[in-house]
Write a protein that holds these residues in place. Structure first.
Motif, PDB file in Angstrom:
ATOM      1  N   PRO A 114      20.280 -13.010  26.983  1.00 53.81           N
ATOM      2  CA  PRO A 114      21.138 -13.913  27.755  1.00 53.81           C
ATOM      3  C   PRO A 114      22.219 -13.129  28.508  1.00 53.81           C
ATOM      4  O   PRO A 114      22.781 -12.172  27.973  1.00 53.81           O
ATOM      5  N   GLU A 140      13.411 -19.262  26.824  1.00 53.38           N
ATOM      6  CA  GLU A 140      14.499 -19.456  25.858  1.00 53.38           C
ATOM      7  C   GLU A 140      15.114 -20.839  26.002  1.00 53.38           C
ATOM      8  O   GLU A 140      15.410 -21.515  25.020  1.00 53.38           O
ATOM      9  N   VAL A 186      19.782 -17.698  30.871  1.00 48.60           N
ATOM     10  CA  VAL A 186      18.727 -17.370  29.909  1.00 48.60           C
ATOM     11  C   VAL A 186      17.375 -17.583  30.568  1.00 48.60           C
ATOM     12  O   VAL A 186      17.267 -18.281  31.575  1.00 48.60           O
TER      13      VAL A 186
END
Length: 88
Positions: free
Chosen positions: A31, A49, A45
């Motif tokens: 991230p 994810e 992200v």
């Protein structure tokens, strides 16, 4: 000119704009935080994810059935207060 951030560093809005492709590429594995005025503003992200974090895992009924409080025989009383005036 500011050097590009490392994978574990955050990006300023200006550096993220200038290096958007790199932000996206790094977000595939880690991230990426973008800051505004020195404060974290957003996190980028990967789509994978995001899907993993936002996919519902079961129904509300299943969640309640699996609660450790199920069968705890809690004695809960409902408040009998008068309803509030919505004009206030």
């Amino acid at each position: 000119m500011q050097p590009p951030p490392q994978a574990d560093e955050s990006w300023t809005v200006a550096s993220a704009k200038a290096k958007l492709s790199e932000v996206i590429e790094r977000a595939q594995s880690t991230p990426q935080t973008i800051t505004r005025n020195g404060k974290p503003s957003v996190v980028v992200v990967s789509a994978e994810e995001w899907q993993r974090k936002t996919t519902r895992k079961g129904t509300l009924a299943e969640f309640l059935m699996q609660s450790p409080l199920r069968g705890a025989d809690l004695d809960l009383e409902r408040q009998r207060d008068e309803p509030r005036d919505p004009a206030l």
